[in-house]
Design a protein around this motif. Structure first.
Motif, PDB file in Angstrom:
ATOM      1  N   PRO A  44      40.696  44.822  37.867  1.00  0.00           N
ATOM      2  CA  PRO A  44      39.773  43.922  38.573  1.00  0.00           C
ATOM      3  C   PRO A  44      39.574  42.636  37.772  1.00  0.00           C
ATOM      4  N   LEU A  45      39.822  41.507  38.382  1.00  0.00           N
ATOM      5  CA  LEU A  45      39.748  40.232  37.673  1.00  0.00           C
ATOM      6  C   LEU A  45      38.495  39.449  38.041  1.00  0.00           C
ATOM      7  N   SER A  46      37.917  38.818  37.018  1.00  0.00           N
ATOM      8  CA  SER A  46      36.812  37.866  37.198  1.00  0.00           C
ATOM      9  C   SER A  46      37.308  36.513  36.702  1.00  0.00           C
ATOM     10  N   VAL A  47      37.484  35.554  37.618  1.00  0.00           N
ATOM     11  CA  VAL A  47      38.135  34.300  37.253  1.00  0.00           C
ATOM     12  C   VAL A  47      37.512  33.114  37.986  1.00  0.00           C
ATOM     13  N   PHE A  48      37.862  31.924  37.476  1.00  0.00           N
ATOM     14  CA  PHE A  48      37.526  30.676  38.163  1.00  0.00           C
ATOM     15  C   PHE A  48      38.432  30.509  39.379  1.00  0.00           C
ATOM     16  N   PRO A  49      38.020  29.714  40.369  1.00  0.00           N
ATOM     17  CA  PRO A  49      38.928  29.366  41.469  1.00  0.00           C
ATOM     18  C   PRO A  49      40.108  28.547  40.936  1.00  0.00           C
TER      19      PRO A  49
ATOM     20  N   VAL B  61      43.511  27.238  34.153  1.00  0.00           N
ATOM     21  CA  VAL B  61      44.567  27.673  33.240  1.00  0.00           C
ATOM     22  C   VAL B  61      44.344  29.110  32.780  1.00  0.00           C
ATOM     23  N   TYR B  62      43.074  29.533  32.656  1.00  0.00           N
ATOM     24  CA  TYR B  62      42.817  30.919  32.250  1.00  0.00           C
ATOM     25  C   TYR B  62      43.252  31.883  33.355  1.00  0.00           C
ATOM     26  N   ARG B  63      42.910  31.545  34.576  1.00  0.00           N
ATOM     27  CA  ARG B  63      43.309  32.370  35.731  1.00  0.00           C
ATOM     28  C   ARG B  63      44.834  32.469  35.802  1.00  0.00           C
ATOM     29  N   GLU B  64      45.492  31.330  35.677  1.00  0.00           N
ATOM     30  CA  GLU B  64      46.955  31.296  35.753  1.00  0.00           C
ATOM     31  C   GLU B  64      47.581  32.138  34.647  1.00  0.00           C
ATOM     32  N   SER B  65      47.030  32.025  33.427  1.00  0.00           N
ATOM     33  CA  SER B  65      47.559  32.797  32.305  1.00  0.00           C
ATOM     34  C   SER B  65      47.416  34.295  32.553  1.00  0.00           C
ATOM     35  N   ALA B  66      46.249  34.704  33.073  1.00  0.00           N
ATOM     36  CA  ALA B  66      46.004  36.129  33.315  1.00  0.00           C
ATOM     37  C   ALA B  66      46.952  36.683  34.373  1.00  0.00           C
TER      38      ALA B  66
ATOM     39  N   LEU C  65      41.530  40.608  42.873  1.00  0.00           N
ATOM     40  CA  LEU C  65      40.487  39.621  42.631  1.00  0.00           C
ATOM     41  C   LEU C  65      39.136  40.261  42.957  1.00  0.00           C
ATOM     42  N   ALA C  66      38.370  40.582  41.908  1.00  0.00           N
ATOM     43  CA  ALA C  66      37.093  41.265  42.089  1.00  0.00           C
ATOM     44  C   ALA C  66      35.908  40.319  42.077  1.00  0.00           C
ATOM     45  N   PHE C  67      36.055  39.194  41.362  1.00  0.00           N
ATOM     46  CA  PHE C  67      34.913  38.269  41.224  1.00  0.00           C
ATOM     47  C   PHE C  67      35.463  36.875  40.970  1.00  0.00           C
ATOM     48  N   GLU C  68      34.951  35.901  41.723  1.00  0.00           N
ATOM     49  CA  GLU C  68      35.399  34.514  41.565  1.00  0.00           C
ATOM     50  C   GLU C  68      34.168  33.625  41.499  1.00  0.00           C
ATOM     51  N   SER C  69      34.143  32.744  40.519  1.00  0.00           N
ATOM     52  CA  SER C  69      32.975  31.870  40.354  1.00  0.00           C
ATOM     53  C   SER C  69      33.397  30.575  39.677  1.00  0.00           C
TER      54      SER C  69
ATOM     55  N   SER D 165      37.601  39.535  32.434  1.00  0.00           N
ATOM     56  CA  SER D 165      37.727  38.080  32.554  1.00  0.00           C
ATOM     57  C   SER D 165      38.549  37.509  31.398  1.00  0.00           C
ATOM     58  N   PRO D 166      39.548  36.676  31.685  1.00  0.00           N
ATOM     59  CA  PRO D 166      40.303  36.024  30.612  1.00  0.00           C
ATOM     60  C   PRO D 166      39.507  34.835  30.071  1.00  0.00           C
ATOM     61  N   VAL D 167      39.225  34.843  28.774  1.00  0.00           N
ATOM     62  CA  VAL D 167      38.436  33.767  28.171  1.00  0.00           C
ATOM     63  C   VAL D 167      38.973  33.455  26.784  1.00  0.00           C
ATOM     64  N   ALA D 168      38.615  32.284  26.269  1.00  0.00           N
ATOM     65  CA  ALA D 168      38.927  31.976  24.869  1.00  0.00           C
ATOM     66  C   ALA D 168      38.107  32.902  23.977  1.00  0.00           C
ATOM     67  N   GLN D 169      38.660  33.272  22.853  1.00  0.00           N
ATOM     68  CA  GLN D 169      38.015  34.242  21.964  1.00  0.00           C
ATOM     69  C   GLN D 169      36.607  33.805  21.563  1.00  0.00           C
ATOM     70  N   SER D 170      36.400  32.493  21.425  1.00  0.00           N
ATOM     71  CA  SER D 170      35.089  31.989  21.020  1.00  0.00           C
ATOM     72  C   SER D 170      34.021  32.202  22.091  1.00  0.00           C
ATOM     73  N   GLN D 171      34.427  32.573  23.316  1.00  0.00           N
ATOM     74  CA  GLN D 171      33.467  32.798  24.387  1.00  0.00           C
ATOM     75  C   GLN D 171      32.835  34.185  24.340  1.00  0.00           C
ATOM     76  N   LEU D 172      33.405  35.089  23.545  1.00  0.00           N
ATOM     77  CA  LEU D 172      32.848  36.434  23.462  1.00  0.00           C
ATOM     78  C   LEU D 172      31.421  36.368  22.925  1.00  0.00           C
ATOM     79  N   ARG D 173      30.549  37.184  23.484  1.00  0.00           N
ATOM     80  CA  ARG D 173      29.150  37.177  23.074  1.00  0.00           C
ATOM     81  C   ARG D 173      28.645  38.615  23.092  1.00  0.00           C
ATOM     82  N   HIS D 174      27.373  38.781  22.752  1.00  0.00           N
ATOM     83  CA  HIS D 174      26.793  40.119  22.719  1.00  0.00           C
ATOM     84  C   HIS D 174      26.961  40.799  24.080  1.00  0.00           C
ATOM     85  N   GLY D 175      27.432  42.040  24.052  1.00  0.00           N
ATOM     86  CA  GLY D 175      27.646  42.776  25.287  1.00  0.00           C
ATOM     87  C   GLY D 175      29.067  42.710  25.800  1.00  0.00           C
TER      88      GLY D 175
END
Length: 296
Positions: A190-195, A199-204, A217-221, A238-248
């Motif tokens: 299940p993917l959570s991605v931008f419309p 570039v993250y969506r495309e990479s994933a 496609l499970a979630f789009e925002s 969700s595909p994100v840059a590593q620096s985006q990881l946060r608590h949880g």
């Protein structure tokens, strides 16, 4: 090279400090020479004089890379503060501290993670500059810049492209998912991605297709916060840059069956550079260096 210079030798030449910062920030003598309108040999001479005056080596140079020594790391922080203070003094004496305006475009991940630190660095030398921020997808922001609406754009790419942009740093993309939840293994990912376009969506999607892994496609925002909330809830990955990881959130590793992702590359698009946009880009680069991101 002596490690105990005399006190008179410790006088710091601000020209040499500026050269040192440029070499480190741009990760090379040739690039620093272009920035400073000097020859590479003159830049090399500046570094040699600075090292001799301090009695210690500041840079470790090989044929493939340039790194700071521990002494260089220490000097970098102080030199940056010294030059920021010099810039602020000059601006105040010229009466420029309360004039000027910048319109910035930034991708949401950049604005949400980096902007506060960048503004803190930038305001030291430009305390009175007014800033307008527009957050959006890099492609759309570049269109606005082409129409003259934005002074500088901070965006991302996942491929090396030869253009007039300036590479600030690189970091890995990761699959973000709920910290204490196992990724379902018996159903399409299940993917959570931008419309589109993203570039993250495309990479994933490309990575999953190359590994012959089914996905849905499970979630789009259009909001990074929304995509990360879906991941944090265990609703989608969700595909994100590593620096985006946060608590949880955690990065799903390859042992759970997901393929590696591309590298995220953060760029500055300055169009027609000005001293203010240059100072802002330098502030961004400093923040990236503090996190040990490289721009090789």
């Amino acid at each position: 090279m002596s490690s105990h210079p005399s006190s008179s030798a410790l006088a710091l030449d601000i020209v040499l400090l500026r050269t040192f910062l440029s070499v480190v920030d741009l990760r090379g003598f040739a690039a620093a020479a272009d920035r400073l309108a000097l020859t590479p040999s003159a830049v090399s001479g500046h570094i040699k004089r600075l090292e001799e005056s301090l009695g210690t080596r500041l840079l470790q140079r090989t044929t493939r890379q340039l790194d700071m020594t521990p002494a260089g790391e220490t000097l970098y922080t102080y030199a940056r503060n010294i030059l920021d203070l010099e810039q602020e003094v000059r601006a105040r004496l010229r009466g420029e501290s309360s004039a000027g305006r910048l319109v910035i475009g930034a991708s949401e991940d950049f604005a949400g993670t980096w902007l506060a630190q960048v503004l803190q660095v930038f305001r030291r030398g430009h305390p009175g500059i007014a800033i307008e921020l527009r957050v959006g997808i890099t492609t759309e922001l570049l269109r606005q810049q082409a129409e003259g609406e934005l002074d500088v754009v901070f965006g991302k790419r996942c491929a090396r492209i030869e253009d007039d942009s300036e590479l600030l740093w690189e970091e890995p993309l990761v699959w973000a998912f709920a910290e204490h939840t196992a990724l379902p293994s018996d159903e399409p990912v299940p993917l959570s991605v931008f419309p589109e376009p993203c570039v993250y969506r495309e990479s994933a999607i490309n990575a999953l297709a190359a590994a012959d892994i089914d996905w849905r496609l499970a979630f789009e925002s259009r909001s990074m916060a929304g995509c990360l909330a879906a991941a944090q809830a265990g609703f989608a990955v969700s595909p994100v840059a590593q620096s985006q990881l946060r608590h949880g959130l955690r990065a799903v590793d390859e042992s759970e069956g997901l393929p590696p992702l591309a590298t995220a590359r953060f760029h500055a698009f300055t169009g027609k550079p000005t001293p203010m946009t240059r100072a802002l880009v330098d502030a961004v680069r400093e923040v990236g260096r503090r996190r040990r991101f490289a721009s090789d």
